[in-house]
Design a protein around this motif. Structure first.
Motif, mmCIF file in Angstrom:
data_model
loop_
_atom_site.group_PDB
_atom_site.id
_atom_site.type_symbol
_atom_site.label_atom_id
_atom_site.label_comp_id
_atom_site.label_asym_id
_atom_site.label_seq_id
_atom_site.Cartn_x
_atom_site.Cartn_y
_atom_site.Cartn_z
ATOM 1 N N VAL A 168 0.911 -0.863 -0.158
ATOM 2 C CA VAL A 168 0.024 0.197 -0.152
ATOM 3 C C VAL A 168 1.279 1.526 0.380
ATOM 4 O O VAL A 168 2.001 1.165 0.378
ATOM 5 C CB VAL A 168 -0.661 0.063 1.140
ATOM 6 N N TYR A 203 -3.837 3.896 -9.141
ATOM 7 C CA TYR A 203 -4.607 2.710 -8.165
ATOM 8 C C TYR A 203 -5.302 3.398 -7.523
ATOM 9 O O TYR A 203 -5.839 4.441 -7.509
ATOM 10 C CB TYR A 203 -3.195 2.469 -7.174
ATOM 11 N N ASN A 204 -6.525 1.922 -7.673
ATOM 12 C CA ASN A 204 -7.143 2.359 -6.243
ATOM 13 C C ASN A 204 -7.253 3.041 -5.338
ATOM 14 O O ASN A 204 -5.970 2.800 -4.649
ATOM 15 C CB ASN A 204 -8.059 1.162 -6.886
ATOM 16 N N ASP A 239 -7.414 2.021 -1.475
ATOM 17 C CA ASP A 239 -7.275 1.009 -0.229
ATOM 18 C C ASP A 239 -8.057 1.227 1.153
ATOM 19 O O ASP A 239 -9.133 1.912 0.905
ATOM 20 C CB ASP A 239 -5.640 0.316 -0.098
ATOM 21 N N ASN A 240 -7.594 1.701 2.053
ATOM 22 C CA ASN A 240 -8.413 1.757 3.079
ATOM 23 C C ASN A 240 -7.475 3.581 3.254
ATOM 24 O O ASN A 240 -7.192 4.243 2.549
ATOM 25 C CB ASN A 240 -7.243 1.395 4.655
ATOM 26 N N THR A 282 -4.504 6.153 1.653
ATOM 27 C CA THR A 282 -4.286 5.684 1.381
ATOM 28 C C THR A 282 -4.230 4.525 -0.688
ATOM 29 O O THR A 282 -5.711 4.409 -0.543
ATOM 30 C CB THR A 282 -3.494 3.896 1.938
ATOM 31 N N VAL A 332 -3.033 1.140 -2.870
ATOM 32 C CA VAL A 332 -2.712 0.168 -3.282
ATOM 33 C C VAL A 332 -1.468 -0.234 -4.440
ATOM 34 O O VAL A 332 -1.824 1.982 -5.399
ATOM 35 C CB VAL A 332 -3.206 -1.381 -4.388
ATOM 36 N N HIS A 339 -6.526 -4.543 -6.134
ATOM 37 C CA HIS A 339 -8.401 -3.858 -5.576
ATOM 38 C C HIS A 339 -8.454 -2.902 -4.551
ATOM 39 O O HIS A 339 -9.573 -2.556 -5.149
ATOM 40 C CB HIS A 339 -8.628 -5.248 -4.840
ATOM 41 N N GLY A 340 -8.054 -2.341 -4.077
ATOM 42 C CA GLY A 340 -8.247 -1.879 -3.105
ATOM 43 C C GLY A 340 -9.098 -2.219 -1.921
ATOM 44 O O GLY A 340 -9.706 -3.151 -2.493
ATOM 45 N N LYS A 341 -10.405 -1.088 -1.437
ATOM 46 C CA LYS A 341 -11.186 -1.220 -0.722
ATOM 47 C C LYS A 341 -12.401 -0.769 -1.566
ATOM 48 O O LYS A 341 -12.710 -0.018 -2.446
ATOM 49 C CB LYS A 341 -11.618 -1.445 0.452
ATOM 50 N N SER A 347 -14.137 -4.979 2.471
ATOM 51 C CA SER A 347 -12.933 -6.154 1.958
ATOM 52 C C SER A 347 -13.843 -6.221 0.345
ATOM 53 O O SER A 347 -14.538 -6.200 0.503
ATOM 54 C CB SER A 347 -12.787 -7.229 2.284
ATOM 55 N N SER A 370 -15.843 0.828 -5.711
ATOM 56 C CA SER A 370 -14.525 0.701 -5.843
ATOM 57 C C SER A 370 -14.027 2.533 -5.839
ATOM 58 O O SER A 370 -15.325 3.083 -5.986
ATOM 59 C CB SER A 370 -13.728 0.111 -6.891
#
Length: 189
Positions: free
Chosen positions: A2, A20-21, A23-24, A27, A29, A44-46, A57, A183
């Motif tokens: 991340v 990028y996607n 994540d939390n 942040t 990925v 993926h990311g979240k 998830s 996403s």
């Protein structure tokens, strides 16, 4: 893996997109779908519900899914999952990206070999993994590997908001229930 600060952006038209996607919250990925195989999980990311900052998830089950409709008429700064200086794109920004780019549909478009959308404008390329979404009623996973759904910050009435949708042969914008988990890809503010 991340990234705390989005080091990579791609400018297409007047908009600077994160590569990028999310994540939390705050942040992103650090992997592109083209660098991976199988489910491409590291890209993926979240998932996020519209105008909420809680991350869900893209592969595991969920508990405590929130079925109430998120409030607000915009994606509020306090709920922005994007890193500092970035926001969730508008419907108009998604539509401008779609019309400015050539489209390629890559990967296997299955639950064992996730597909991904490649949008290209000259030498500038963005990739979007098809990670599906979480259902608004119970948070169950739908379309993993075969569809991609990315939020916009533009609402469509009190219960719906616009999103980018794609499958193995088409991409467009449409609207979806705000309580669905989708996403997020950010743009520079």
């Amino acid at each position: 893996c991340v990234r705390d600060i989005p080091h990579e952006t791609v400018k297409i038209g007047d908009t600077e997109w994160m590569e990028y996607n999310v994540d939390n919250p705050g942040t992103v990925v650090a992997s592109l779908p083209s660098a991976l195989t199988d489910t491409r999980a590291a890209s993926h990311g979240k998932f996020y519900q519209w105008n909420r900052s809680k991350a869900w998830s893209t592969t595991d089950g969920v508990s405590g899914w929130d079925t109430t409709t998120p409030g607000g008429s915009d994606w509020e700064p306090a709920n922005n999952p994007c890193p500092s200086g970035f926001v969730v794109p508008t419907k108009a920004q998604w539509e401008a990206l779609i019309s400015a780019c050539t489209k390629s549909y890559k990967g296997g478009w299955s639950s064992s070999d996730y597909g991904y959308l490649e949008l290209k404008n000259g030498s500038n390329t963005l990739e979007f993994p098809a990670v599906g979404y979480r259902n608004e009623t119970d948070g169950s996973l739908y379309g993993a590997g075969t569809y991609g759904f990315y939020w916009s910050s533009t609402q469509n009435g009190s219960d719906y908001a616009y999103r980018l949708d794609f499958g193995s042969s088409s991409v467009s914008t449409s609207n979806g229930n705000k309580t669905s988990g989708r996403s997020v890809r950010c743009v520079r503010q």
